[in-house]
Design a protein around this motif. Sequence first.
Motif, mmCIF file in Angstrom:
data_model
loop_
_atom_site.group_PDB
_atom_site.id
_atom_site.type_symbol
_atom_site.label_atom_id
_atom_site.label_comp_id
_atom_site.label_asym_id
_atom_site.label_seq_id
_atom_site.Cartn_x
_atom_site.Cartn_y
_atom_site.Cartn_z
ATOM 1 N N ARG A 90 0.833 -1.213 0.000
ATOM 2 C CA ARG A 90 0.000 0.000 0.000
ATOM 3 C C ARG A 90 0.865 1.260 0.000
ATOM 4 O O ARG A 90 0.543 2.246 -0.668
ATOM 5 C CB ARG A 90 -0.922 0.006 1.223
ATOM 6 N N THR A 91 1.949 1.241 0.760
ATOM 7 C CA THR A 91 2.840 2.403 0.814
ATOM 8 C C THR A 91 3.477 2.654 -0.544
ATOM 9 O O THR A 91 3.575 3.806 -0.997
ATOM 10 C CB THR A 91 3.930 2.186 1.886
ATOM 11 N N ILE A 148 3.170 -2.701 -10.255
ATOM 12 C CA ILE A 148 3.844 -3.315 -9.121
ATOM 13 C C ILE A 148 3.627 -4.821 -9.212
ATOM 14 O O ILE A 148 2.495 -5.283 -9.348
ATOM 15 C CB ILE A 148 3.305 -2.794 -7.775
ATOM 16 N N VAL A 149 4.724 -5.576 -9.152
ATOM 17 C CA VAL A 149 4.655 -7.033 -9.191
ATOM 18 C C VAL A 149 5.321 -7.581 -7.934
ATOM 19 O O VAL A 149 6.468 -7.247 -7.628
ATOM 20 C CB VAL A 149 5.350 -7.608 -10.440
ATOM 21 N N VAL A 150 4.586 -8.418 -7.199
ATOM 22 C CA VAL A 150 5.089 -9.053 -5.991
ATOM 23 C C VAL A 150 5.301 -10.535 -6.269
ATOM 24 O O VAL A 150 4.416 -11.199 -6.811
ATOM 25 C CB VAL A 150 4.099 -8.872 -4.819
ATOM 26 N N ALA A 170 0.365 -13.122 -1.164
ATOM 27 C CA ALA A 170 -0.772 -12.824 -2.048
ATOM 28 C C ALA A 170 -1.682 -11.769 -1.440
ATOM 29 O O ALA A 170 -2.184 -10.884 -2.144
ATOM 30 C CB ALA A 170 -1.558 -14.104 -2.328
ATOM 31 N N GLY A 171 -1.885 -11.842 -0.129
ATOM 32 C CA GLY A 171 -2.709 -10.841 0.540
ATOM 33 C C GLY A 171 -2.097 -9.457 0.454
ATOM 34 O O GLY A 171 -2.804 -8.460 0.269
ATOM 35 N N ALA A 210 -3.748 -6.186 -1.481
ATOM 36 C CA ALA A 210 -4.033 -4.975 -0.706
ATOM 37 C C ALA A 210 -3.566 -3.715 -1.404
ATOM 38 O O ALA A 210 -4.177 -2.653 -1.276
ATOM 39 C CB ALA A 210 -3.374 -5.069 0.673
ATOM 40 N N GLY A 211 -2.472 -3.832 -2.168
ATOM 41 C CA GLY A 211 -1.934 -2.662 -2.849
ATOM 42 C C GLY A 211 -2.189 -2.637 -4.339
ATOM 43 O O GLY A 211 -1.558 -1.859 -5.068
ATOM 44 N N GLY A 212 -3.079 -3.493 -4.802
ATOM 45 C CA GLY A 212 -3.391 -3.509 -6.228
ATOM 46 C C GLY A 212 -2.218 -3.923 -7.092
ATOM 47 O O GLY A 212 -2.060 -3.460 -8.227
ATOM 48 N N ALA A 213 -1.384 -4.834 -6.567
ATOM 49 C CA ALA A 213 -0.227 -5.322 -7.313
ATOM 50 C C ALA A 213 -0.550 -6.664 -7.959
ATOM 51 O O ALA A 213 -1.474 -7.369 -7.541
ATOM 52 C CB ALA A 213 0.975 -5.465 -6.384
ATOM 53 N N ARG A 214 0.238 -7.020 -8.955
ATOM 54 C CA ARG A 214 0.107 -8.332 -9.561
ATOM 55 C C ARG A 214 1.000 -9.324 -8.815
ATOM 56 O O ARG A 214 2.040 -8.961 -8.281
ATOM 57 C CB ARG A 214 0.484 -8.276 -11.040
#
Length: 291
Positions: free
Chosen positions: A168-169, A180-182, A216-217, A221-225
Motif C-alpha cells: 500500500r505504501t 507493481i509485481v510481488v 498474495a494478501g 491490498a496494494g493492487g499489485a500483480r
Amino acid sequence: MKRTFAAVGVTVLALTGIASAAQAKPDNPNAQSGQNAQSGLYVALGDSLAAGYQPGAGDDKSGGYVGGVYSSLRSKYHGVKLVNLACSGETSSSLIAGSLCTYADGGRSQLGAAVETIRAAKGKVRLITLDIGANDVQRCVARTGAIDSVCLEQGMTAAAANLPHIVRTLRAAAGAQTQIVVLNYYNPFLVFWVAGNKPLAQMSTALQAQLNSAVAGGAKAGGARLADVATAFRSTDWTPRADGIPTNVAMICGHTWMCSKGDIHANDAGYSLMAATVTPLVHGPKAGAAQ
C-alpha cells in the motif's frame, strides 16, 4: 532470502543463519535524484533473491531475476534505468522499520529509500518488483529439521501484517499508473526429501502455502500483480520422475544450489525462471501515462 544449508552431495547437514547484508546502492545514483526520470525507472526491492545473491559470489544487483526482468523492460523502453534497493537478509519488519543495509542518508529503511526514489521520479516509475517475507520464517527451522512453532507463528503473523502495509505504501507513492509485481516463493526445504526426511519435506509445502498466502494478501491490498514463482517451480507436484525423485524436489535441485552446495538461493536457471514468471505480468503504460 538469505540462508545456507551445509550439504555433502544430496545430504543436508545443517541450517545456518542469515548472513550479514552488504551495503545497498542504486545501480544508477542519478536516477534516485530524478535526473534521469524522463527515461523511466525500474525499482527493485526485497531480500537476497532480489539482490541476485549467489553462493561464493555475493550480491549481483544487475543480475539474478531482476536483471532478467530489466533486460525485458529495456526491450520496450531503451532508456529505462534500474534502481535496485534490495537488501540481503531483509525481513518484512526490517524493510519497514530499519533496513539491514545502508542507504544514501545512512538512516532510512529500504521502504523509506524506495518511497523517496519513487517520489523523486515524479510519476516516471514504470515498474516496481518486490519479494519479501522468507526471512521472517526461515530462522524458525533448526539444524536438525525441527520447527519452532512459536517462532514460526510470529514470523507468519509479521509477514501477514507487514506485506499489505508495504505494498500500500508503494502504491500510494507511485500512483495507479505504475506496475507493481510481488513475487511469492519457491520451497527450498523440499531438499529434505533426498536427505531422508520425507515427512519434513512434505510438511514444508503447507508452510510454503501459508507464507505465500500472506504474500498474495499483500499484493492484493496494494493492487499489485502476483508472480507465482511457487507454481513455476512446480512446488506441489509430487509426481515421481523416472529416477523416482518427485518433480518438485527435482526442480529445487535443478534450479537452486540446495542439492549441490546446500544453499537455498536460485542458480542461473532458477533466476531465469523467476524472471520469466514476472515478465508476462509487466504491461506497457496505460493511455495518458508518461512515455
